[in-house]
Design an enzyme around this catalytic site. Structure first.
Site, PDB file in Angstrom:
ATOM      1  N   GLY A 178      -1.131   1.420  10.487  1.00  8.78           N
ATOM      2  CA  GLY A 178      -0.538   1.940  11.717  1.00  8.78           C
ATOM      3  C   GLY A 178      -0.764   1.078  12.943  1.00  8.78           C
ATOM      4  O   GLY A 178      -1.111   1.600  14.007  1.00  8.78           O
ATOM      5  N   TYR A 195       2.751  10.438   0.465  1.00 10.74           N
ATOM      6  CA  TYR A 195       3.926  10.002   1.219  1.00 10.74           C
ATOM      7  C   TYR A 195       5.204  10.541   0.564  1.00 10.74           C
ATOM      8  O   TYR A 195       5.771   9.930  -0.347  1.00 10.74           O
ATOM      9  CB  TYR A 195       3.986   8.481   1.304  1.00 10.74           C
ATOM     10  CG  TYR A 195       2.775   7.831   1.950  1.00 10.74           C
ATOM     11  CD1 TYR A 195       1.937   8.533   2.802  1.00 10.74           C
ATOM     12  CD2 TYR A 195       2.453   6.498   1.680  1.00 10.74           C
ATOM     13  CE1 TYR A 195       0.828   7.940   3.384  1.00 10.74           C
ATOM     14  CE2 TYR A 195       1.349   5.894   2.261  1.00 10.74           C
ATOM     15  CZ  TYR A 195       0.535   6.632   3.105  1.00 10.74           C
ATOM     16  OH  TYR A 195      -0.570   6.030   3.680  1.00 10.74           O
ATOM     17  N   SER A 243       2.053   4.565  15.240  1.00 15.00           N
ATOM     18  CA  SER A 243       3.146   5.456  14.807  1.00 15.00           C
ATOM     19  C   SER A 243       4.510   5.052  15.370  1.00 15.00           C
ATOM     20  O   SER A 243       5.462   5.817  15.284  1.00 15.00           O
ATOM     21  CB  SER A 243       2.866   6.919  15.163  1.00 15.00           C
ATOM     22  OG  SER A 243       1.722   7.400  14.528  1.00 15.00           O
ATOM     23  N   GLY A 244       4.604   3.869  15.969  1.00 19.11           N
ATOM     24  CA  GLY A 244       5.903   3.363  16.392  1.00 19.11           C
ATOM     25  C   GLY A 244       6.055   3.085  17.863  1.00 19.11           C
ATOM     26  O   GLY A 244       6.943   2.333  18.276  1.00 19.11           O
ATOM     27  N   ILE A 245       5.196   3.663  18.701  1.00 21.41           N
ATOM     28  CA  ILE A 245       5.344   3.506  20.151  1.00 21.41           C
ATOM     29  C   ILE A 245       5.170   2.045  20.583  1.00 21.41           C
ATOM     30  O   ILE A 245       5.730   1.615  21.583  1.00 21.41           O
ATOM     31  CB  ILE A 245       4.341   4.423  20.903  1.00 21.41           C
ATOM     32  CG1 ILE A 245       4.634   4.482  22.393  1.00 21.41           C
ATOM     33  CG2 ILE A 245       2.911   3.979  20.647  1.00 21.41           C
ATOM     34  CD1 ILE A 245       5.882   5.213  22.775  1.00 21.41           C
ATOM     35  N   LEU A 246       4.421   1.257  19.798  1.00 28.75           N
ATOM     36  CA  LEU A 246       4.235  -0.157  20.127  1.00 28.75           C
ATOM     37  C   LEU A 246       5.285  -1.057  19.470  1.00 28.75           C
ATOM     38  O   LEU A 246       5.182  -2.278  19.531  1.00 28.75           O
ATOM     39  CB  LEU A 246       2.839  -0.625  19.696  1.00 28.75           C
ATOM     40  CG  LEU A 246       1.672  -0.075  20.524  1.00 28.75           C
ATOM     41  CD1 LEU A 246       0.335  -0.459  19.896  1.00 28.75           C
ATOM     42  CD2 LEU A 246       1.749  -0.590  21.960  1.00 28.75           C
ATOM     43  N   ALA A 247       6.293  -0.422  18.883  1.00 30.58           N
ATOM     44  CA  ALA A 247       7.371  -1.196  18.257  1.00 30.58           C
ATOM     45  C   ALA A 247       8.732  -0.681  18.713  1.00 30.58           C
ATOM     46  O   ALA A 247       9.717  -0.791  17.995  1.00 30.58           O
ATOM     47  CB  ALA A 247       7.257  -1.127  16.744  1.00 30.58           C
ATOM     48  N   ASP A 266       0.837  -1.192   0.000  1.00 27.11           N
ATOM     49  CA  ASP A 266       0.000   0.000   0.000  1.00 27.11           C
ATOM     50  C   ASP A 266       0.873   1.243   0.000  1.00 27.11           C
ATOM     51  O   ASP A 266       1.872   1.326   0.728  1.00 27.11           O
ATOM     52  CB  ASP A 266      -0.898   0.021   1.241  1.00 27.11           C
ATOM     53  CG  ASP A 266      -1.712   1.294   1.305  1.00 27.11           C
ATOM     54  OD1 ASP A 266      -2.668   1.426   0.509  1.00 27.11           O
ATOM     55  OD2 ASP A 266      -1.385   2.181   2.120  1.00 27.11           O
ATOM     56  N   LYS A 321      -3.643   5.742  -3.286  1.00 24.66           N
ATOM     57  CA  LYS A 321      -4.725   6.602  -2.811  1.00 24.66           C
ATOM     58  C   LYS A 321      -4.924   7.788  -3.743  1.00 24.66           C
ATOM     59  O   LYS A 321      -4.012   8.155  -4.492  1.00 24.66           O
ATOM     60  CB  LYS A 321      -4.423   7.067  -1.383  1.00 24.66           C
ATOM     61  CG  LYS A 321      -4.166   5.883  -0.438  1.00 24.66           C
ATOM     62  CD  LYS A 321      -3.849   6.307   0.964  1.00 24.66           C
ATOM     63  CE  LYS A 321      -3.548   5.093   1.834  1.00 24.66           C
ATOM     64  NZ  LYS A 321      -2.238   4.503   1.527  1.00 24.66           N
TER      65      LYS A 321
END
Length: 336
Positions: free
Chosen positions: A234, A51, A238-242, A46, A77
């Protein structure tokens, strides 16, 4: 045709980071990451003109244009036309601020009319070097970009992009269309219309371990009732869970950091990774057809695949529920 019939697997690849989101990424690193996704068997990709003002599409196309077109599913998109002229002003991206300040320095036309939709598709095909897209999403007609004006943008898309994409689907040019947004309200409004209905939607950041209650209240019951599938964008918030520091494209606030620490305490207790918990939670809802984490390093692809395959004990999900870290209405893996 439903998204579950179209998509080749439950793990796809989201390319927002390839547009130099947050940082400038060397071309060779971006290419190696896409090649790693291909080599690991990922066949759904995707992207979007937004972007990096076409940069992500260019980078993804450099790899995919060399692969057999029937071997993968591709979505992009509409809503942004990349102009062949330099951007002279500081772009206004609403809540997203300087998200792609390291992208291509090209002017972006934000428009969801029928004409702009056709131009957007043509530009994407040219940048990527492919002959077609399988799925097209109507991008960002929501409050986070437009504030109180979002309903005007929605109406522009309803009378423009929606009708163009419905026609392209009916003609067999694309297989499916829907909305690609970071808010639930535009999708709810679309599902309530009597006009041609979308086949699915890409919901970014709103069905994660950290943020899912609002989607469960109205949107997802509507989607299930109408047999409309969801692609989860997501999934790492946005990255906080990685292992990152961003939430909602900004530095994570203290209350989110505290919640992540509580999640980490539970994942550590059960000897699992927080990435595995995040991905498998997002896919546990019956409406979820696929999840598309982004990456800018080849090693992240292997991590995502391992996270999807990781065995998570039912006791973890029970503890998660007992700690009130998920909504009581949220479906959990293995019926936990």
């Amino acid at each position: 045709m439903s998204l579950k019939e179209i998509l080749p697997g439950r793990l796809g690849f989201g390319t927002a980071p390839l547009g130099n989101m947050f940082r400038a990424i060397p071309d060779e690193e971006a290419r190696a990451t896409v090649e790693a996704a291909w080599d690991h068997g990922i066949r759904y990709y995707d992207t979007a003109p937004f972007y990096g003002a076409g940069l992500a599409e260019e980078r993804l196309g450099q790899v995919l244009s060399t692969k057999p077109r029937d071997a993968y599913v591709l979505s992009t998109k509409v809503g942004r036309v990349i102009l062949d002229e330099p951007e002279t002003d500081v772009p206004d991206f609403g809540e997203k601020g300087g998200l792609f300040e390291h992208g291509n320095p090209k002017r972006i036309l934000h428009e969801w009319t029928a004409d702009a939709t056709e131009r957007s598709i043509e530009g994407s095909l040219r940048r990527m070097g492919v002959d077609r897209f399988d799925i097209l999403w109507v991008h960002d007609i929501a409050q986070d970009f437009h504030g109180d004006l979002w309903l005007q943008k929605f109406e522009e898309a309803r009378t423009g992009a929606f009708r163009v994409l419905s026609r392209l689907r009916d003609e067999g040019v694309i297989k499916a269309w829907g909305l690609g947004v970071n808010r639930t309200e535009p999708i709810e409004l679309t599902l309530a219309l009597d006009e041609p209905q979308p086949d699915g939607f890409l919901l970014a950041g709103r069905y994660t371990l950290l943020d899912h209650e609002h989607a469960l209240q109205r949107l997802l019951p509507m989607a299930q009732e109408q047999n409309v599938d969801m692609v989860v964008g997501g999934p790492y918030s946005s990255g906080i869970l990685a292992g990152g520091t961003h939430f909602e494209y900004q530095q994570a606030p203290p209350e989110i950091i505290e919640r992540v620490n509580r999640l980490k305490t539970l994942t550590d207790k059960h000897g699992i990774s927080i990435k595995a918990a995040a991905l498998q939670f997002s896919l546990a809802h019956p409406a979820a057809a696929a999840v598309i984490p982004g990456a800018t390093r080849p090693s992240r692809i292997a991590e995502d695949i391992a996270a999807l395959d990781e065995k998570i004990p039912a006791a973890f999900w029970h503890d998660l529920r007992a700690a009130n870290l998920v909504s009581p209405a949220a479906p959990l893996p293995n019926g936990a």
